[in-house]
Design a protein around this motif. Structure first.
Motif, PDB file in Angstrom:
ATOM      1  N   ASP A   1      22.054  31.745  78.984  1.00 27.36           N
ATOM      2  CA  ASP A   1      21.658  30.752  79.981  1.00 27.36           C
ATOM      3  C   ASP A   1      20.163  30.507  79.773  1.00 27.36           C
ATOM      4  N   GLU A   2      19.851  29.382  79.091  1.00 23.85           N
ATOM      5  CA  GLU A   2      18.462  29.111  78.709  1.00 23.85           C
ATOM      6  C   GLU A   2      17.926  27.868  79.425  1.00 23.85           C
ATOM      7  N   VAL A   3      18.325  27.722  80.695  1.00 29.63           N
ATOM      8  CA  VAL A   3      17.943  26.505  81.417  1.00 29.63           C
ATOM      9  C   VAL A   3      16.421  26.400  81.596  1.00 29.63           C
ATOM     10  N   TYR A   4      15.709  27.539  81.521  1.00 28.92           N
ATOM     11  CA  TYR A   4      14.242  27.490  81.672  1.00 28.92           C
ATOM     12  C   TYR A   4      13.530  27.556  80.319  1.00 28.92           C
ATOM     13  N   GLU A   5      14.187  27.089  79.256  1.00 30.73           N
ATOM     14  CA  GLU A   5      13.630  27.240  77.904  1.00 30.73           C
ATOM     15  C   GLU A   5      12.270  26.572  77.733  1.00 30.73           C
ATOM     16  N   HIS A   6      11.952  25.573  78.566  1.00 26.46           N
ATOM     17  CA  HIS A   6      10.642  24.920  78.455  1.00 26.46           C
ATOM     18  C   HIS A   6       9.674  25.352  79.552  1.00 26.46           C
ATOM     19  N   LEU A   7       9.991  26.457  80.216  1.00 23.99           N
ATOM     20  CA  LEU A   7       9.122  26.907  81.307  1.00 23.99           C
ATOM     21  C   LEU A   7       8.642  28.332  81.050  1.00 23.99           C
ATOM     22  N   LEU A   8       7.838  28.469  79.987  1.00 24.86           N
ATOM     23  CA  LEU A   8       7.212  29.751  79.653  1.00 24.86           C
ATOM     24  C   LEU A   8       5.709  29.574  79.789  1.00 24.86           C
ATOM     25  N   PHE A   9       5.017  30.655  80.160  1.00 22.91           N
ATOM     26  CA  PHE A   9       3.573  30.548  80.433  1.00 22.91           C
ATOM     27  C   PHE A   9       2.741  31.325  79.412  1.00 22.91           C
ATOM     28  N   GLY A  10       1.430  31.058  79.455  1.00 21.21           N
ATOM     29  CA  GLY A  10       0.504  31.782  78.579  1.00 21.21           C
ATOM     30  C   GLY A  10       0.712  31.437  77.111  1.00 21.21           C
TER      31      GLY A  10
ATOM     32  N   LEU B   1       4.780  20.012  81.091  1.00 19.44           N
ATOM     33  CA  LEU B   1       5.686  20.593  82.093  1.00 19.44           C
ATOM     34  C   LEU B   1       5.339  22.069  82.324  1.00 19.44           C
ATOM     35  N   SER B   2       5.208  22.828  81.226  1.00 18.81           N
ATOM     36  CA  SER B   2       4.939  24.263  81.414  1.00 18.81           C
ATOM     37  C   SER B   2       3.521  24.492  81.944  1.00 18.81           C
ATOM     38  N   ALA B   3       2.567  23.637  81.521  1.00 18.58           N
ATOM     39  CA  ALA B   3       1.191  23.819  82.008  1.00 18.58           C
ATOM     40  C   ALA B   3       1.112  23.555  83.517  1.00 18.58           C
ATOM     41  N   THR B   4       1.811  22.522  83.973  1.00 23.92           N
ATOM     42  CA  THR B   4       1.803  22.209  85.411  1.00 23.92           C
ATOM     43  C   THR B   4       2.412  23.360  86.200  1.00 23.92           C
ATOM     44  N   MET B   5       3.525  23.874  85.672  1.00 24.43           N
ATOM     45  CA  MET B   5       4.216  24.944  86.396  1.00 24.43           C
ATOM     46  C   MET B   5       3.375  26.220  86.409  1.00 24.43           C
ATOM     47  N   GLU B   6       2.667  26.456  85.304  1.00 23.94           N
ATOM     48  CA  GLU B   6       1.830  27.661  85.229  1.00 23.94           C
ATOM     49  C   GLU B   6       0.702  27.583  86.263  1.00 23.94           C
TER      50      GLU B   6
ATOM     51  N   LEU C   1      -0.142  40.745  99.344  1.00 21.52           N
ATOM     52  CA  LEU C   1       1.206  41.049  98.858  1.00 21.52           C
ATOM     53  C   LEU C   1       1.192  41.440  97.392  1.00 21.52           C
ATOM     54  N   PRO C   2       1.801  42.561  97.023  1.00 21.70           N
ATOM     55  CA  PRO C   2       1.939  42.874  95.590  1.00 21.70           C
ATOM     56  C   PRO C   2       2.889  41.878  94.907  1.00 21.70           C
ATOM     57  N   ILE C   3       2.439  41.352  93.768  1.00 22.99           N
ATOM     58  CA  ILE C   3       3.205  40.354  93.014  1.00 22.99           C
ATOM     59  C   ILE C   3       3.739  41.024  91.760  1.00 22.99           C
ATOM     60  N   LEU C   4       5.000  40.741  91.409  1.00 21.45           N
ATOM     61  CA  LEU C   4       5.558  41.309  90.184  1.00 21.45           C
ATOM     62  C   LEU C   4       5.308  40.367  89.002  1.00 21.45           C
ATOM     63  N   ALA C   5       5.485  40.905  87.785  1.00 17.66           N
ATOM     64  CA  ALA C   5       5.215  40.116  86.573  1.00 17.66           C
ATOM     65  C   ALA C   5       6.034  38.828  86.582  1.00 17.66           C
ATOM     66  N   CYS C   6       5.428  37.706  86.179  1.00 15.39           N
ATOM     67  CA  CYS C   6       6.156  36.430  86.078  1.00 15.39           C
ATOM     68  C   CYS C   6       5.641  35.673  84.864  1.00 15.39           C
ATOM     69  N   GLU C   7       6.499  35.534  83.844  1.00 16.46           N
ATOM     70  CA  GLU C   7       6.076  34.909  82.582  1.00 16.46           C
ATOM     71  C   GLU C   7       6.716  33.558  82.353  1.00 16.46           C
ATOM     72  N   GLY C   8       7.579  33.123  83.281  1.00 17.39           N
ATOM     73  CA  GLY C   8       8.256  31.838  83.106  1.00 17.39           C
ATOM     74  C   GLY C   8       9.101  31.503  84.313  1.00 17.39           C
ATOM     75  N   THR C   9       9.850  30.410  84.244  1.00 20.77           N
ATOM     76  CA  THR C   9      10.741  29.867  85.298  1.00 20.77           C
ATOM     77  C   THR C   9       9.957  29.200  86.430  1.00 20.77           C
ATOM     78  N   TYR C  10      10.646  29.078  87.567  1.00 17.21           N
ATOM     79  CA  TYR C  10      10.062  28.484  88.781  1.00 17.21           C
ATOM     80  C   TYR C  10       9.692  29.564  89.792  1.00 17.21           C
ATOM     81  N   PHE C  11       9.897  30.861  89.445  1.00 23.34           N
ATOM     82  CA  PHE C  11       9.961  31.881  90.490  1.00 23.34           C
ATOM     83  C   PHE C  11       9.017  33.063  90.307  1.00 23.34           C
ATOM     84  N   LEU C  12       8.618  33.582  91.444  1.00 21.07           N
ATOM     85  CA  LEU C  12       7.693  34.702  91.490  1.00 21.07           C
ATOM     86  C   LEU C  12       8.248  35.673  92.531  1.00 21.07           C
TER      87      LEU C  12
END
Ligand code: PLP
Length: 389
Positions: A198-207, A287-292, A307-318
């Motif tokens: 399931d690669e629906v977020y294939e264009h939503l990677l950061f860094g 798209l990925s730059a805006t989301m980042e 709030l402690p935040i967990l690692a987030c390297e992509g998608t829409y979610f944190l």
């Protein structure tokens, strides 16, 4: 009346629907369900409108319009160097949700085991169970969502028919690293299993990270079904246009399922998505730059709130750890319900993404929103914390 299906009856309405309904009822800021504020690229929406007005609005071919299947194959070549035969290896579906169902229906038998990585998108386990197959959940370990190799190896058995991999991953925001993909590929090959990716977020990677499809790893080309979705790639989640890429022997049974599930997908949207997939590099980078930027804005605000935040390297979610905000004995679902009522902000309890014994101190924030929406959500949380003293 006689009982209806026991497996599905045991599940409630999806948490996304339930929390979005609460958001409407309370006039809350919805940082729960993953739909962008952005309306999507104008030229893609114009292409859809043009084809409704002047195109052919009858049943398109079952496998999808050639123009979109060619665009999916060209996109795979452009981004991943994959050689895909669009006529034998690409099928269009009504969203990734249908694509997943078709894969499960086409490839699984009752009694087959399916390795899922948790926290997992909430449609996998119920459908697998409904088919009489058995989910074997492997839990990624917060806070960095690492993959526990020993547990993973133990989860595979001679009965394993399938691995479901979602990278970038909803809800964790994890992007699987090449070494992890190698381990997963080795296990799938060793057990002669299939991979449904399931690669629906294939264009939503950061860094600056680049997506690596599991299908490109050694031994995986012939045993993987790779799923994409226009909803996420063009910020049009209501369109429900998905696509599956798989070797002919894998795609054939999946197509049999598709012919009985939806048979086909709205033609004007297929034309528009074909147009979109041919967009230049700038669109995808933008798209990925805006989301980042949105991730960073939300993360900074949540950190300010302590709030402690967990690692987030992509998608829409944190994902954030809300233990410090919870009442004694409260679980994540009741916490989220209280948050809507008291703070006017909707988030998703992470227990929705586990088959059993979920963590109860984590919630998922969605950041694919305009700055104003994110700021309004943060402001409400700030005011609520201030009132809480
Ligand atoms: C991991 C994952 N898979 C599949 C889907 C569904 O995609 P679609 O809207 O194309 O059916 C979503 C939507 O949120 C998702 O997050």
């Amino acid at each position: 009346m006689r009982p209806t299906n026991a497996t599905l009856s045991s599940y409630g309405t999806t948490i996304f629907e339930a929390m979005s309904a609460l958001a409407r009822e309370h006039g809350a800021v919805n940082l729960g369900q993953g739909f962008p504020d952005d309306p999507g690229p104008l030229d893609v929406r114009e292409a859809a409108a043009e084809h409704v007005l002047n195109g052919h609005n009858q049943y398109p071919p079952m496998m999808g319009l050639p123009v979109l299947r060619q665009a999916v194959a060209a996109h795979a070549k452009r981004f991943y160097g994959m050689e895909i035969d669009w006529e034998r290896e690409v099928m269009v579906t009504s969203g990734a949700t249908e694509a997943l169902l078709d894969c499960f229906l086409g490839l699984l038998e009752a009694g087959d085991e399916v390795v899922l990585l948790e926290p997992a998108y909430d449609t996998y386990a119920p459908v697998v169970q409904r088919l009489g197959a058995i989910p074997r959940a492997v839990r990624l370990q917060p806070p960095d969502w690492s993959l526990p190799r020993d547990v993973l190896v133990d989860a595979f058995s001679p009965r394993t028919k399938m691995l479901v991999l979602n990278s970038p991953m909803n809800p964790s925001g994890k992007v699987f690293r090449r070494e992890e993909l190698e381990v997963l590929a080795e296990l799938v090959v060793k057990h002669d299993a299939y991979a449904v990716c399931d690669e629906v977020y294939e264009h939503l990677l950061f860094g600056g990270a680049k997506h690596v499809p599991l299908m490109t790893m050694p031994g995986m080309r012939e045993r993987t079904a790779r799923i994409g979705s226009a909803g996420k790639t063009f910020s049009v989640t209501g369109w429900k246009v998905g696509y599956i890429t798989a070797a002919p022997a894998v795609l054939r049974p999946i197509a049999k399922a598709h012919q009985y599930v939806t048979f086909t997908t709205a033609p004007h949207l297929q034309h528009a998505v074909a147009h979109g997939l041919a967009c230049d590099e700038g669109y995808f980078l933008g798209l990925s730059a805006t989301m980042e930027r949105s991730r960073d804005r939300l993360a900074a605000g949540l950190k300010e709130l302590g709030l402690p935040i967990l690692a987030c390297e992509g998608t829409y979610f944190l994902v954030a750890d809300v233990a410090a905000w919870m009442r004694h004995g409260e679980d994540d679902v009741s916490f989220c319900e209280r948050l809507v009522a008291e703070a006017g902000v909707v988030v998703i309890p992470m227990s929705a993404f586990y088959v059993q014994a979920p963590p109860r101190n984590l919630v998922r924030f969605c950041f694919c929103k305009r700055d104003e929406t994110l700021d309004a959500g943060l402001e409400r949380l700030r005011a609520w914390r201030a009132r809480a003293g």
